[in-house]
Design a protein around this motif. Structure first.
Motif, short mmCIF file in Angstrom:
data_model
loop_
_atom_site.label_atom_id
_atom_site.label_comp_id
_atom_site.label_asym_id
_atom_site.label_seq_id
_atom_site.Cartn_x
_atom_site.Cartn_y
_atom_site.Cartn_z
N LEU A 56 0.92 -1.15 -0.02
CA LEU A 56 0.19 -0.03 -0.01
C LEU A 56 1.00 1.32 0.13
O LEU A 56 0.33 2.30 -0.55
N ARG A 60 0.88 4.68 -2.31
CA ARG A 60 -0.68 5.42 -1.87
C ARG A 60 0.01 7.15 -2.51
O ARG A 60 -1.40 7.97 -2.28
N GLU A 71 -7.69 -2.28 0.81
CA GLU A 71 -6.76 -3.08 1.26
C GLU A 71 -7.32 -3.65 2.50
O GLU A 71 -7.47 -4.01 2.84
N HIS A 75 -1.82 -4.18 2.01
CA HIS A 75 -1.70 -4.47 0.32
C HIS A 75 -2.23 -4.19 -0.50
O HIS A 75 -3.84 -3.34 0.41
N ALA A 76 -2.46 -3.37 -1.52
CA ALA A 76 -3.40 -3.29 -2.57
C ALA A 76 -3.51 -4.29 -3.88
O ALA A 76 -2.14 -4.45 -4.04
#
Length: 285
Positions: A56, A60, A71, A75-76
């Motif tokens: 992330l 971001r 997320e 994490h994404a």
């Protein structure tokens, strides 16, 4: 991300000026706010989804104010979606839309959880970049849309070779991000371990990653976001697992941590429409 044409000379710089011209965008908003939205349509084919789970903190800085992306555990999910258009143009043309060109396009996106603290009414993605192989479409969408942050590639290939789809996007000296991939059809419907925090099954993953009804993007110079409604009625039964044969990330993907072989799947064909667009006011309305 500012637009920069990959070419050189006064014509390329004219394209840069048009694509980044905020006064022209303000005039267009003032005029178009009084007119019905000009819906766009295309029959897109050979659609390839490449997906990565990334940190992330890497993505971001790309997320505009007011938008929170989905997320899990820091994490994404980042997706690059590439396809070929078949006659991309105004819906009112009907059968005459066949006179419109058929560009290649690639959408680079994250997945939205909330807008100004509220969950969107429909599944929504955040456009980080859109890449065309056509200067006319890249500059045209920059001039006439707030929700499509477009760029033009120096070289762009996306075509079928026997049972494989080859994608080569080279930004060159321009602002378009780059990548190279070759994918092949597969019968493997396993869900990679990195996605098991997000989804229970392969079927659940492809539904969440492909069935999106809106896209949001930051509007340069306005400190606001624009949102567009899209119609992409994918038949999930037609979604094809893909095996990654070759993958090379460009510099931008490397900076986002998308360096490993992606989780990939494809859609043979789908009718695509852009239904509406508006600039969000403070509060997400």
């Amino acid at each position: 991300m500012r637009f920069r044409h990959p070419g050189w000379g006064p014509v390329a710089r004219l394209f840069d000026w048009l694509a980044n011209q905020r006064a022209l965008a303000r005039l267009r908003r003032a005029v178009f706010a009084r007119l019905p939205f000009l819906r766009q349509e295309s029959d897109v084919h050979d659609v390839v989804y490449l997906n990565w789970v990334v940190l992330l903190e890497r993505v971001r800085p790309l997320v505009p104010d007011g938008v929170r992306i989905a997320e899990r555990g820091g994490h994404a999910i980042l997706t690059v979606l590439t396809y070929a258009h078949k006659h991309f143009g105004p819906a009112f043309l009907g059968q005459w839309r066949g006179i419109c060109p058929s560009p290649l396009q690639s959408n680079w996106r994250l997945y939205v959880e909330t807008i100004d603290g509220v969950a969107p009414a429909q599944p929504t993605v955040l456009f980080l970049a859109n890449v065309f192989d056509s200067t006319a479409y890249a500059v045209g969408t920059r001039c006439f849309s707030d929700a499509l942050p477009s760029h033009v590639a120096e070289r762009f290939r996306h075509d079928v070779e026997r049972d494989r789809i080859v994608t080569r996007i080279e930004g060159g000296a321009g602002s378009a991000p780059s990548l190279s991939s070759v994918v092949a059809r597969s019968d493997e419907r396993g869900l990679p371990a990195a996605y098991q925090a997000w989804f229970d099954t392969w079927e659940q993953a492809i539904a969440a990653l492909s069935l999106q009804d809106a896209a949001i993007a930051a509007v340069p110079g306005l400190q606001r976001n624009a949102i567009a409604g899209i119609d992409l009625p994918i038949d999930l039964a037609q979604v094809q697992p893909l095996r990654v044969v070759e993958f090379a990330p460009g510099e931008w993907l490397q900076s986002l941590g998308a360096t490993s072989a992606p989780f990939a799947f494809g859609v043979p064909w789908v009718h695509f429409r852009v239904l509406w667009e508006r600039v969000l006011q403070p509060g997400g309305t």
